[in-house]
Design an enzyme around this catalytic site. Structure first.
Site, short mmCIF file in Angstrom:
data_model
loop_
_atom_site.label_atom_id
_atom_site.label_comp_id
_atom_site.label_asym_id
_atom_site.label_seq_id
_atom_site.Cartn_x
_atom_site.Cartn_y
_atom_site.Cartn_z
N GLY A 11 0.82 -1.20 0.00
CA GLY A 11 0.00 0.00 0.00
C GLY A 11 0.85 1.26 0.00
CB SER A 126 -7.17 7.56 11.15
OG SER A 126 -7.86 8.62 10.55
CE1 TYR A 151 -9.71 4.03 7.78
CE2 TYR A 151 -10.11 6.36 8.18
CZ TYR A 151 -9.23 5.30 8.05
OH TYR A 151 -7.88 5.51 8.20
CE LYS A 155 -7.40 2.91 10.51
NZ LYS A 155 -6.40 1.82 10.42
CG LEU A 201 -7.55 17.44 -2.08
CD1 LEU A 201 -8.76 17.80 -2.92
CD2 LEU A 201 -7.26 18.51 -1.03
N GLY A 298 -19.73 11.97 5.89
CA GLY A 298 -18.57 11.40 6.58
C GLY A 298 -17.40 12.34 6.75
#
Length: 351
Positions: A11, A126, A151, A155, A201, A298
């Site tokens: 990743g 996160s 999500y 976390k 983004l 979100g």
């Protein structure tokens, strides 16, 4: 050399962290089922470091396959756990997918940590754990608010699971809450490779600039911020990678004062979406084609970090500016566009 297992090693952040670990004298093995990544990224890691990294193509939600990795590598000194689904919007649309994948994989991994007595564990957390905070910048002691997405909840729950685990087992743990990793390795040999339409983004910016995306949406222009768009804390992926190595070194040194410690990894600066676009346009010389649209479910309004704890306890510092983040991201986008053309020509029998 200490052997480190990196989950999600193919990743974006995982691959950059593998490079940093190798450059700091660690032996690294990876586990990544490539459901959200490309195994090709490890070719770039090898070119940068001169080391070939073994990847186990295993789904961590499969306990038996995960257990077998530890049976084959009983000398693992530490784990850095990145592997998880991470798209905020997708998690809103498919919450059960996120709860199952992110939580079952973590629990299976911790079962193996317990069985094989792995002494050190670093968790990829996160800033989403803070929800919409009452005050910014946030510190590690900022009370978490309800997460804005499934999500984010995975976390929050992941941190709770690891905290409780660390109380019952001698493994030392560090939770790294990072903000918005962007950019690419200066070599342009590795970078972010989103599958399908990017949810973050900066790859959306670079793909729009190069023509992969015809027009980019800016989600929300009526937030209570200086220009109406969301505020985020952008940090170069190589700075993030360095912090993971330093966190591991702290654990291995035995100097970590807590059984489970927490660190914010951010630049400490809040940047709006529109300011990020302007920074990209400045360094690239490309005028971006974007439209202003409604808010996206979100998304947090504004968040950025107080990073004093990480800077002091990990002896960590930020090396890349926002302009450098955008420039390396743009050079990476141009590189993979060139590579794509090369492979297309090769498959067509052209030189």
């Amino acid at each position: 050399m200490k052997k480190i297992l990196v989950t999600g090693g193919c990743g974006y952040i995982g691959s950059h962290t593998i490079v940093d670990l190798i450059e700091n004298g660690f032996e690294v093995i990876s586990v990544d089922n490539n459901s959200r990544s490309s195994a090709r990224i490890l070719e770039g890691v090898e070119k940068i470091t001169g080391k070939k990294v073994k990847n186990y193509k295993v789904d961590l939600c499969n306990f038996d396959d995960t257990f077998a990795i530890f049976q084959e590598n009983e000398d693992i000194s530490g784990i850095i756990h990145f592997a998880a689904f991470k798209a905020v919007g997708e998690s809103v649309e498919q919450p059960l997918l996120y709860f199952e994948n992110n939580m079952v994989s973590l629990i299976n991994l911790l079962k193996c940590v317990q069985e094989f007595n792995v002494p050190n564990f670093v968790f990829s957390s996160s800033c989403t754990v803070y929800g919409n905070p009452d005050q910014i910048p946030v510190t590690e002691n900022t009370p978490p608010k309800p997460a804005e997405s499934p999500y984010g909840y995975t976390k929050q729950m992941g941190e709770q699971v690891i905290n409780e685990f660390s109380k019952a087992h001698p493994t030392k743990c560090i939770l790294l809450r990072y903000f918005n990793p962007v950019g690419a390795h200066p070599s342009t040999l590795i970078g972010e490779l989103p599958l399908g339409k990017p949810a973050n983004l900066v790859p959306a910016i670079t793909q729009t600039a190069i023509g992969k995306i015809p027009v980019m949406n800016v989600f929300g222009t009526d937030y209570p911020t200086r220009d109406g768009s969301c505020v985020r804390d952008y940090i170069h992926v190589c700075d993030i990678a360095s912090a993971h190595t330093k966190a591991l070194e702290l654990l291995l040194s035995g100097k970590s004062k807590k059984r489970c410690d927490v660190f914010n990894l951010g630049s400490g600066n809040g940047v709006t979406v529109l300011e990020a676009i302007q920074a990209f346009e400045k360094v690239s010389g490309v005028k971006l084609n974007y439209v202003l649209g409604p808010r996206r479910p979100g998304d947090v309004i504004a968040i950025y970090a107080n990073n004093d704890h990480a800077c002091q306890a990990l002896d960590w510092s930020i090396k890349y500016s926002l302009d450098e983040m955008m420039l390396t991201a743009w050079k990476w986008e141009q590189k993979i566009q060139t590579d794509a053309r090369f492979y297309q020509n090769k498959s067509a029998g052209l030189n």
